[in-house]
Write a protein that holds these residues in place. Sequence first.
Motif, PDB file in Angstrom:
ATOM      1  N   PHE A 526       0.823  -1.195   0.000  1.00 25.94           N
ATOM      2  CA  PHE A 526       0.000   0.000   0.000  1.00 25.94           C
ATOM      3  C   PHE A 526       0.868   1.260   0.000  1.00 25.94           C
ATOM      4  CE2 PHE A 526      -2.294   3.381   2.212  1.00 25.94           C
ATOM      5  CZ  PHE A 526      -3.463   3.439   1.462  1.00 25.94           C
ATOM      6  N   ARG A 527       1.925   1.269   0.805  1.00 27.61           N
ATOM      7  CA  ARG A 527       2.776   2.455   0.861  1.00 27.61           C
ATOM      8  C   ARG A 527       3.503   2.695  -0.458  1.00 27.61           C
ATOM      9  NH1 ARG A 527       5.818   2.209   6.785  1.00 27.61           N
ATOM     10  NH2 ARG A 527       3.928   2.263   8.073  1.00 27.61           N
ATOM     11  N   THR A 528       3.837   1.621  -1.148  1.00 26.26           N
ATOM     12  CA  THR A 528       4.604   1.766  -2.391  1.00 26.26           C
ATOM     13  C   THR A 528       3.717   2.205  -3.551  1.00 26.26           C
ATOM     14  OG1 THR A 528       6.132   0.045  -1.643  1.00 26.26           O
ATOM     15  CG2 THR A 528       6.146   0.587  -3.994  1.00 26.26           C
ATOM     16  N   LEU A 529       2.538   1.599  -3.717  1.00 28.70           N
ATOM     17  CA  LEU A 529       1.710   1.841  -4.896  1.00 28.70           C
ATOM     18  C   LEU A 529       0.571   2.819  -4.648  1.00 28.70           C
ATOM     19  CD1 LEU A 529       1.456  -1.813  -6.307  1.00 28.70           C
ATOM     20  CD2 LEU A 529       3.116  -0.022  -6.891  1.00 28.70           C
ATOM     21  N   ARG A 530       0.171   3.026  -3.403  1.00 30.51           N
ATOM     22  CA  ARG A 530      -0.960   3.879  -3.070  1.00 30.51           C
ATOM     23  C   ARG A 530      -2.169   3.565  -3.953  1.00 30.51           C
ATOM     24  NH1 ARG A 530      -0.507   6.205   1.865  1.00 30.51           N
ATOM     25  NH2 ARG A 530       1.672   6.801   2.212  1.00 30.51           N
ATOM     26  N   PRO A 531      -2.665   2.323  -3.929  1.00 30.78           N
ATOM     27  CA  PRO A 531      -3.753   1.922  -4.845  1.00 30.78           C
ATOM     28  C   PRO A 531      -5.074   2.571  -4.439  1.00 30.78           C
ATOM     29  CG  PRO A 531      -3.335   0.202  -3.275  1.00 30.78           C
ATOM     30  CD  PRO A 531      -2.290   1.255  -3.020  1.00 30.78           C
ATOM     31  N   THR A 532      -5.946   2.697  -5.433  1.00 25.19           N
ATOM     32  CA  THR A 532      -7.306   3.214  -5.193  1.00 25.19           C
ATOM     33  C   THR A 532      -8.327   2.096  -5.093  1.00 25.19           C
ATOM     34  OG1 THR A 532      -7.619   3.483  -7.566  1.00 25.19           O
ATOM     35  CG2 THR A 532      -6.777   5.394  -6.325  1.00 25.19           C
TER      36      THR A 532
END
Length: 536
Positions: A526-532
Amino acid sequence: MLRFSTTKVVIMLAVTAFVCLLAVPNLMAPDTRTAIRQAVPGWVPSWLVPTQAIVLGLDLQGGSHVLLEVDSNDLVRSQVATLRDDVRRVLRETRVAPQGGIVAMPRGVQLRLADAADVEKVMPRLRELSQPISNAIIGQTGERNIDITANGDSIQLTLSQAGVDERVRRAVDQAIEVLRRRVDALGTTEPNIQRQGADRILVQVPGLQDPQRLKEILGRTAKLQFRFMAEGGASPLEVEMMPSRDSGGQMMPVERRVIVEGEDLTDAQPAFDQRTGEPIVNFRFNVRGAQRFGQATSENVGRPLAIVLDNEIISAPRILQPITGGSGQISGNFTVEQANNLAILLRAGALPAKLTIVEERTVGPGLGQDSIEAGRLAAIVGTILVAIYMIACYGLFGVMANIAVLINVIMILGLLSALGATLTLPGIAGIVLTVGMAVDANVLIYERIREERRMGRSVISALDAGFSRALSTIVDSNITTLIAAVVLFLLGSGPVRGFAVTLSVGIVTTVFTAFTLTRLMVALWFRTLRPTTIPL
């Protein structure tokens, strides 16, 4: 729940790496592990350089299998002898002389007194010899171990069947502890010693391919006694004939009176005589044994002292001076192995009765190799199918779960190695079961995340709620399984306990990997890609 400080991440990864490192010795050859162990300086803690591998059970690596049976006839003879001594003591204390002595019968003793007054005098004391039989579950059973009947001037004391059965049961329990100490002294790991039926004991020793030595260790009663050799003029009733090892089996007279017994020994170690260089056994008495031995040798300087093992005179040295230090030595033309075996027997203690070998066999390693291959194939196939299912159902999150499961299995092997546990076929089944349980924990988390997402929560909120709210369910389900595993370990034996150990270790590692490592991987994702969106 998805926030990890740098310190926490370092600790988690360090613990995981260290536990996984414990499994590395299983990939090494035994000679390599031994070489590493010898090369490490003594001041270095052993846990820093792990060299302990998992021990394979009898069903995997082969070994010796022996089924022993308590000789109930020998036990009855011993009880009759004890009963006769107790009756003699009662008559001596009450100052009543029997007519014709105390006659031993197959299941008891009989005596005849001068008149009825003597019968009335000794009967209360004789009844004290008859004790009630109790049961651990129901308490007093209402039966007694000795039946006493009086007919005129004749008294008969007979061992009851319930008393004999109770004595056999206690003898089996005591023999199991003695056998365990003897087998442990052989240097083997995780022997399986358990009761089988009412009067039999099963002994399985993984890795021991010398059943003859095992039989010698297990079959000897090891009843050690110190008696004086009988001299001329001794009463025939107080003398017993026994074979002498020094005389090639010739029968020699020995006093029935026992000076000290083996139960007063506190230690016995093999050694070599400084004068002749022959193997001997050095022994040491406790305080009571040292006092009795010192008094007997002080009052009988010059007399030969018979050292009797299982009704055989193994040595009869002459007392040259009082032995008051509480220690001594046993010599008898031993080989090095015989001296070592005798020391093991004496340290472990004597068996309460003679054990006869009912069944013996050596389990070859070929059967174990087939079992290992079958178990390995089952574990690999099961793991692959589970991995495919997780990827098909959860995509990227299924990959994370598979990584956590793989680390989980490695950690199980590492902890089993560190504990020195024995791996059996049921243990392999426990590992396969743990894989399913670990995946089940991830499924609970992922389904909770899906539910939270359907309720309209944001990505970060759904992930956080999925892990936090699934934690209690995961912990509760694993605690109940852990309780069942503990009960199996406490009440089971042999392979059942091996399964319980593997399952217990697997439960601990499952909670750690499913909730901690999986959560760490999700947080990094989550921290790396910041997905929606969440790919579930």
